[in-house]
Design a protein around this motif. Structure first.
Motif, mmCIF file in Angstrom:
data_model
loop_
_atom_site.group_PDB
_atom_site.id
_atom_site.type_symbol
_atom_site.label_atom_id
_atom_site.label_comp_id
_atom_site.label_asym_id
_atom_site.label_seq_id
_atom_site.Cartn_x
_atom_site.Cartn_y
_atom_site.Cartn_z
ATOM 1 N N GLU A 27 0.823 -1.199 0.000
ATOM 2 C CA GLU A 27 0.000 0.000 0.000
ATOM 3 C C GLU A 27 0.869 1.266 0.000
ATOM 4 O O GLU A 27 1.891 1.326 0.671
ATOM 5 C CB GLU A 27 -0.901 -0.015 1.234
ATOM 6 N N MET A 28 0.452 2.243 -0.762
ATOM 7 C CA MET A 28 1.171 3.519 -0.834
ATOM 8 C C MET A 28 0.771 4.402 0.346
ATOM 9 O O MET A 28 -0.387 4.412 0.762
ATOM 10 C CB MET A 28 0.856 4.256 -2.129
ATOM 11 N N LEU A 29 1.704 5.151 0.850
ATOM 12 C CA LEU A 29 1.446 6.061 1.966
ATOM 13 C C LEU A 29 0.385 7.098 1.592
ATOM 14 O O LEU A 29 -0.414 7.512 2.425
ATOM 15 C CB LEU A 29 2.747 6.742 2.391
ATOM 16 N N GLU A 30 0.334 7.480 0.339
ATOM 17 C CA GLU A 30 -0.670 8.441 -0.129
ATOM 18 C C GLU A 30 -2.093 7.929 0.110
ATOM 19 O O GLU A 30 -2.958 8.653 0.585
ATOM 20 C CB GLU A 30 -0.458 8.726 -1.617
ATOM 21 N N THR A 31 -2.326 6.653 -0.187
ATOM 22 C CA THR A 31 -3.636 6.039 0.021
ATOM 23 C C THR A 31 -3.974 5.976 1.506
ATOM 24 O O THR A 31 -5.085 6.304 1.921
ATOM 25 C CB THR A 31 -3.666 4.617 -0.570
ATOM 26 N N VAL A 32 -3.000 5.567 2.289
ATOM 27 C CA VAL A 32 -3.191 5.473 3.739
ATOM 28 C C VAL A 32 -3.501 6.850 4.313
ATOM 29 O O VAL A 32 -4.421 7.012 5.115
ATOM 30 C CB VAL A 32 -1.932 4.885 4.416
ATOM 31 N N TRP A 33 -2.747 7.850 3.903
ATOM 32 C CA TRP A 33 -2.935 9.208 4.414
ATOM 33 C C TRP A 33 -4.327 9.725 4.084
ATOM 34 O O TRP A 33 -5.011 10.286 4.939
ATOM 35 C CB TRP A 33 -1.887 10.152 3.821
ATOM 36 N N THR A 34 -4.773 9.501 2.844
ATOM 37 C CA THR A 34 -6.095 9.970 2.430
ATOM 38 C C THR A 34 -7.189 9.307 3.257
ATOM 39 O O THR A 34 -8.085 9.983 3.757
ATOM 40 C CB THR A 34 -6.319 9.692 0.932
ATOM 41 N N SER A 82 12.209 12.369 4.971
ATOM 42 C CA SER A 82 10.829 12.493 4.540
ATOM 43 C C SER A 82 10.485 11.301 3.652
ATOM 44 O O SER A 82 11.226 10.977 2.728
ATOM 45 C CB SER A 82 10.654 13.806 3.774
ATOM 46 N N LEU A 83 9.369 10.641 3.936
ATOM 47 C CA LEU A 83 8.972 9.462 3.172
ATOM 48 C C LEU A 83 8.245 9.850 1.890
ATOM 49 O O LEU A 83 7.551 10.860 1.836
ATOM 50 C CB LEU A 83 8.081 8.558 4.021
ATOM 51 N N ASP A 84 8.414 9.018 0.874
ATOM 52 C CA ASP A 84 7.779 9.210 -0.420
ATOM 53 C C ASP A 84 6.370 8.630 -0.353
ATOM 54 O O ASP A 84 6.193 7.442 -0.092
ATOM 55 C CB ASP A 84 8.605 8.502 -1.490
ATOM 56 N N PHE A 85 5.359 9.438 -0.614
ATOM 57 C CA PHE A 85 3.968 9.004 -0.539
ATOM 58 C C PHE A 85 3.601 8.034 -1.653
ATOM 59 O O PHE A 85 2.599 7.350 -1.569
ATOM 60 C CB PHE A 85 3.043 10.218 -0.600
ATOM 61 N N ALA A 86 4.398 7.969 -2.720
ATOM 62 C CA ALA A 86 4.076 7.136 -3.887
ATOM 63 C C ALA A 86 4.857 5.829 -3.916
ATOM 64 O O ALA A 86 4.866 5.139 -4.927
ATOM 65 C CB ALA A 86 4.330 7.928 -5.160
ATOM 66 N N GLN A 87 5.505 5.489 -2.813
ATOM 67 C CA GLN A 87 6.322 4.275 -2.762
ATOM 68 C C GLN A 87 5.955 3.469 -1.518
ATOM 69 O O GLN A 87 5.803 4.041 -0.434
ATOM 70 C CB GLN A 87 7.797 4.684 -2.705
ATOM 71 N N PHE A 124 -6.050 19.149 13.122
ATOM 72 C CA PHE A 124 -4.631 19.242 12.802
ATOM 73 C C PHE A 124 -4.148 20.682 12.902
ATOM 74 O O PHE A 124 -4.927 21.618 12.826
ATOM 75 C CB PHE A 124 -4.375 18.707 11.398
ATOM 76 N N CYS A 125 -2.842 20.836 13.056
ATOM 77 C CA CYS A 125 -2.252 22.158 13.149
ATOM 78 C C CYS A 125 -2.438 22.926 11.845
ATOM 79 O O CYS A 125 -2.513 22.340 10.771
ATOM 80 C CB CYS A 125 -0.756 22.056 13.439
ATOM 81 N N ALA A 126 -2.470 24.211 11.962
ATOM 82 C CA ALA A 126 -2.622 25.056 10.782
ATOM 83 C C ALA A 126 -1.326 25.086 9.992
ATOM 84 O O ALA A 126 -0.241 24.966 10.533
ATOM 85 C CB ALA A 126 -3.002 26.464 11.205
ATOM 86 N N GLY A 127 -1.443 25.249 8.709
ATOM 87 C CA GLY A 127 -0.289 25.328 7.826
ATOM 88 C C GLY A 127 -0.765 25.480 6.400
ATOM 89 O O GLY A 127 -1.940 25.357 6.113
ATOM 90 N N ASP A 128 0.164 25.743 5.498
ATOM 91 C CA ASP A 128 -0.254 25.970 4.119
ATOM 92 C C ASP A 128 0.514 25.116 3.117
ATOM 93 O O ASP A 128 0.419 25.321 1.928
ATOM 94 C CB ASP A 128 -0.122 27.442 3.760
ATOM 95 N N GLY A 129 1.254 24.127 3.574
ATOM 96 C CA GLY A 129 2.032 23.276 2.673
ATOM 97 C C GLY A 129 1.415 21.906 2.520
ATOM 98 O O GLY A 129 0.262 21.680 2.852
ATOM 99 N N GLU A 130 2.189 20.984 2.007
ATOM 100 C CA GLU A 130 1.758 19.609 1.815
ATOM 101 C C GLU A 130 2.067 18.783 3.065
ATOM 102 O O GLU A 130 2.984 19.094 3.803
ATOM 103 C CB GLU A 130 2.500 18.999 0.617
ATOM 104 N N PRO A 131 1.305 17.696 3.283
ATOM 105 C CA PRO A 131 1.607 16.832 4.428
ATOM 106 C C PRO A 131 2.957 16.159 4.236
ATOM 107 O O PRO A 131 3.401 15.935 3.111
ATOM 108 C CB PRO A 131 0.472 15.805 4.405
#
Length: 84
Positions: free
Chosen positions: A25-32, A59-64, A44-51
């Motif tokens: 499973e990809m981390l992107e799917t899990v995160w969603t 930093s882990l690759d969400f697509a691997q 979640f904390c405020a911010g304006d970037g990507e998770p």
């Protein structure tokens, strides 16, 4: 399915969750799935970037899949959600 511990930055401080992640499973799917399921319960904390998910200082690759990145079951991650 392997179990991992993920610490999420929230407005009330770090919150630990045990998360089951399939070996392929990809981390992107899990995160969603996780953020959709828990968004109403966890603020979640405020911010304006990507998770971002950090393990062992990188930093882990969400697509691997996690095993391809050297991550093992029961490892601990730090999640930084900068989208909110």
């Amino acid at each position: 399915m392997a179990k991992y511990q993920i610490y999420f930055d929230t407005i009330t401080g770090e919150t630990k969750y045990n998360v089951d992640i399939d070996e392929e499973e990809m981390l992107e799917t899990v995160w969603t799935k996780f953020s959709t399921t828990c968004a109403s319960a966890v603020k979640f904390c405020a911010g304006d970037g990507e998770p971002q998910v950090v393990w062992n200082g990188q930093s882990l690759d969400f697509a691997q899949p996690l095993p391809e990145q050297g991550v093992h079951p029961n490892d601990v991650f730090k999640s930084i959600d900068n989208r909110y």
